[in-house]
Design a protein around this motif. Structure first.
Motif, mmCIF file in Angstrom:
data_model
loop_
_atom_site.group_PDB
_atom_site.id
_atom_site.type_symbol
_atom_site.label_atom_id
_atom_site.label_comp_id
_atom_site.label_asym_id
_atom_site.label_seq_id
_atom_site.Cartn_x
_atom_site.Cartn_y
_atom_site.Cartn_z
ATOM 1 N N GLU A 52 0.830 -1.209 0.000
ATOM 2 C CA GLU A 52 0.000 0.000 0.000
ATOM 3 C C GLU A 52 0.861 1.255 0.000
ATOM 4 N N THR A 53 1.927 1.247 0.794
ATOM 5 C CA THR A 53 2.831 2.400 0.855
ATOM 6 C C THR A 53 3.513 2.629 -0.493
ATOM 7 N N MET A 54 4.004 1.541 -1.102
ATOM 8 C CA MET A 54 4.667 1.679 -2.404
ATOM 9 C C MET A 54 3.688 2.181 -3.463
ATOM 10 N N LEU A 55 2.463 1.679 -3.433
ATOM 11 C CA LEU A 55 1.461 2.113 -4.404
ATOM 12 C C LEU A 55 1.106 3.583 -4.183
ATOM 13 N N ALA A 56 0.968 3.977 -2.933
ATOM 14 C CA ALA A 56 0.661 5.381 -2.634
ATOM 15 C C ALA A 56 1.787 6.288 -3.130
ATOM 16 N N GLN A 57 3.034 5.872 -2.895
ATOM 17 C CA GLN A 57 4.179 6.673 -3.357
ATOM 18 C C GLN A 57 4.220 6.730 -4.884
ATOM 19 N N ALA A 58 4.009 5.582 -5.532
ATOM 20 C CA ALA A 58 4.062 5.534 -6.993
ATOM 21 C C ALA A 58 2.936 6.334 -7.617
ATOM 22 N N SER A 59 1.771 6.308 -6.994
ATOM 23 C CA SER A 59 0.622 6.995 -7.587
ATOM 24 C C SER A 59 0.741 8.511 -7.513
ATOM 25 N N LYS A 60 1.603 9.011 -6.638
ATOM 26 C CA LYS A 60 1.800 10.462 -6.547
ATOM 27 C C LYS A 60 2.372 11.036 -7.836
ATOM 28 N N ASN A 120 6.724 -4.670 15.406
ATOM 29 C CA ASN A 120 5.632 -4.928 14.460
ATOM 30 C C ASN A 120 4.649 -3.773 14.412
ATOM 31 N N GLU A 121 4.375 -3.200 15.573
ATOM 32 C CA GLU A 121 3.435 -2.076 15.639
ATOM 33 C C GLU A 121 4.000 -0.830 14.951
ATOM 34 N N LYS A 122 5.275 -0.578 15.126
ATOM 35 C CA LYS A 122 5.912 0.639 14.601
ATOM 36 C C LYS A 122 6.375 0.502 13.150
ATOM 37 N N GLN A 123 6.569 -0.715 12.687
ATOM 38 C CA GLN A 123 7.175 -0.950 11.384
ATOM 39 C C GLN A 123 6.454 -0.259 10.218
ATOM 40 N N PRO A 124 5.115 -0.335 10.115
ATOM 41 C CA PRO A 124 4.468 0.336 8.976
ATOM 42 C C PRO A 124 4.748 1.835 8.934
ATOM 43 N N LEU A 125 4.693 2.485 10.075
ATOM 44 C CA LEU A 125 4.979 3.919 10.118
ATOM 45 C C LEU A 125 6.440 4.186 9.768
ATOM 46 N N LEU A 126 7.333 3.354 10.272
ATOM 47 C CA LEU A 126 8.751 3.523 9.958
ATOM 48 C C LEU A 126 9.008 3.347 8.465
ATOM 49 N N LEU A 127 8.367 2.357 7.854
ATOM 50 C CA LEU A 127 8.526 2.156 6.412
ATOM 51 C C LEU A 127 7.979 3.341 5.625
ATOM 52 N N GLN A 128 6.817 3.833 6.042
ATOM 53 C CA GLN A 128 6.217 4.982 5.356
ATOM 54 C C GLN A 128 7.109 6.209 5.487
ATOM 55 N N LYS A 129 7.571 6.483 6.700
ATOM 56 C CA LYS A 129 8.436 7.652 6.919
ATOM 57 C C LYS A 129 9.765 7.491 6.180
ATOM 58 N N GLY A 130 10.277 6.275 6.134
ATOM 59 C CA GLY A 130 11.514 6.021 5.400
ATOM 60 C C GLY A 130 11.340 6.278 3.911
ATOM 61 N N ALA A 131 10.194 5.849 3.364
ATOM 62 C CA ALA A 131 9.908 6.093 1.944
ATOM 63 C C ALA A 131 9.797 7.590 1.681
ATOM 64 N N GLU A 132 9.172 8.307 2.607
ATOM 65 C CA GLU A 132 9.045 9.759 2.458
ATOM 66 C C GLU A 132 10.410 10.430 2.506
ATOM 67 N N LEU A 133 11.281 9.978 3.404
ATOM 68 C CA LEU A 133 12.629 10.542 3.482
ATOM 69 C C LEU A 133 13.386 10.326 2.174
#
Length: 155
Positions: A52-60, A120-133
């Motif tokens: 979902e994160t990759m798709l959101a980033q790609a769709s931008k 596990n709880e923090k990982q999705p946010l960390l991945l999203q923030k990492g992609a944004e960085l």
């Protein structure tokens, strides 16, 4: 001398390849341990979140008038070829090839521990923030990157 060195290197490579093949035999218990790690790590949810994160980033980068259709097509493609159900056995095999059975059992214990649960709880946010960085870094130096590409492809 060169011939001897070449033969030695070829024999070494063949031996190393044989050793690698011999050490990557995966038993059913080893594969089960890998599957348990994926279950303990909630890899299915992490996988879905990452997609979902990759798709959101790609769709931008898609024009707004085509974005909805792009997301629709990509979701259909991912369900067919890149869903957790289609990838989980391959992922378990990948883990089994890279970790011993004991390491996998230790990882499963970790992922069920308070720290593992927090990860596990923090990982999705960390991945999203990492992609944004990463995206910000590219955008901040986009002109330089474009120039580097132009220079690299000049004939």
């Amino acid at each position: 001398m060169k011939l001897k060195l070449t033969l030695v290197l070829l024999l070494f490579c063949a031996f190393a390849k044989a050793q690698t093949a011999a050490t990557t035999t995966i038993t059913p218990a080893h594969l089960k341990a890998a599957e348990d790690v994926l279950l303990a790590a909630k890899a299915d949810a992490m996988f879905k979140s990452s997609m979902e994160t990759m798709l959101a980033q790609a769709s931008k980068s898609i024009p707004e008038d085509k974005r909805t259709k792009f997301i629709e097509v990509m979701n259909a493609f991912m369900v067919k070829y890149i869903s957790w159900d289609t990838m989980k056995d391959q992922m378990a095999s990948l883990y089994a090839q890279n970790f011993t059975e004991k390491e996998l059992k230790d990882l499963a214990v970790f992922y069920r521990s308070p720290l593992g649960l927090k990860l596990n709880e923090k990982q999705p946010l960390l991945l999203q923030k990492g992609a944004e960085l990463g995206q910000q870094a590219v955008q901040g130096h986009q002109v330089e990157l474009q120039q580097m590409m132009q220079d690299a492809f000049k004939q």
